[in-house]
Design an enzyme around this catalytic site. Structure first.
Site, short mmCIF file in Angstrom:
data_model
loop_
_atom_site.label_atom_id
_atom_site.label_comp_id
_atom_site.label_asym_id
_atom_site.label_seq_id
_atom_site.Cartn_x
_atom_site.Cartn_y
_atom_site.Cartn_z
N HIS A 177 -14.49 8.36 -33.63
CA HIS A 177 -15.83 8.81 -33.76
C HIS A 177 -15.69 10.28 -34.53
O HIS A 177 -14.73 10.51 -35.09
CB HIS A 177 -16.46 9.07 -32.42
CG HIS A 177 -15.63 10.22 -31.56
ND1 HIS A 177 -14.70 9.92 -31.01
CD2 HIS A 177 -15.90 11.43 -31.73
CE1 HIS A 177 -14.22 10.95 -30.38
NE2 HIS A 177 -15.21 11.93 -30.78
N LYS B 190 -8.80 9.31 -33.95
CA LYS B 190 -10.13 9.64 -33.43
C LYS B 190 -11.15 8.39 -34.03
O LYS B 190 -11.00 8.14 -35.18
CB LYS B 190 -10.56 11.20 -34.00
CG LYS B 190 -11.97 11.24 -33.18
CD LYS B 190 -12.17 12.87 -33.62
CE LYS B 190 -13.53 13.31 -33.22
NZ LYS B 190 -13.95 14.65 -33.46
#
Length: 224
Positions: free
Chosen positions: A109, A107
């Site tokens: 963010h 991921k």
């Protein structure tokens, strides 16, 4: 845990898995292309009651094994639910352990990265349903070491106790033996093929025990 108690736990687990529809008998093709007379699908521990009972089996077996660990790691995807459920049951029994798991894709963010949950540190127990080829375990070890921690063992529900296969070639050891001997990690299994056979031979249900000969023949051919 005494041998007798360990065997009883294995028997109780096989009976539970069969009653839950997780353990089925018939004709199934395994990932290695073998025709197996039984199939174990942990994804069918699919409601709260079944998952709770499963976690109780894992926790009881782990505590009795004497294996020392600081936290639990659940490899995606099945290991995620198992890690959470077992950590809850251990906490209920007075052994509060943090847990973490991985994402299949990093991921970029929020908190980012591939690891979710508690910081991965100390002695880390990997928890999964079965060990098919050891690939998932090797990937878990790499992630754990990458975080600066140490994998200290693996907990599984069922040890198939059969020869592993790689690229269509039969190997002289099982996936569990590979993890124990080559990766130097102890494996704690709730039950194994030995327990399954004993259940079939002692169940008293003629319809169920009728599968004993096929399972024994499979073990004679592929067992370790």
């Amino acid at each position: 845990m005494s041998t007798a108690v360990h065997k009883q736990l294995g028997q109780d687990f096989v009976a539970f898995a069969h009653a839950a529809g997780v353990l089925r008998f018939g004709a199934f093709t395994t990932k290695a292309g073998r025709q197996s007379p039984y199939f174990f699908n942990a994804g069918l521990f699919d409601d709260g009651a079944k998952l709770l009972r499963l976690a109780q089996f894992y926790a009881q077996r782990l505590l009795a094994s004497g294996l020392q660990f600081d936290m639990i790691f659940g490899p995606a995807y099945k290991g995620i639910t198992l890690a959470a459920a077992v950590s809850m049951e251990l906490a209920r029994l007075g052994h509060n352990k943090p847990y973490a798991y991985n994402r299949k894709e990093a991921k970029d963010h929020g908190e980012g990265g591939t690891l979710v949950g508690a910081p991965v540190r100390g002695r880390v127990l990997v928890i999964d349903d079965v060990i098919s080829a050891g690939t998932s375990v090797r990937e878990s070890i790499a992630m754990i070491q990458g975080a600066g921690a140490t994998a200290c063992g693996v907990a599984i529900a069922l040890d198939r106790q059969e020869k592993a296969a790689e690229n269509g070639k039969e190997l002289p050891w099982s996936a569990v033996q590979y993890v124990e001997q080559q990766l130097k990690l102890p494996v704690v299994a709730i039950a194994g093929l030995t327990d399954l056979l004993q259940y079939l031979n002692t169940t008293g249900d003629a319809e169920v025990s009728a599968h004993a000969a096929a399972v024994q023949a499979y073990r004679d051919r592929y067992g370790v």
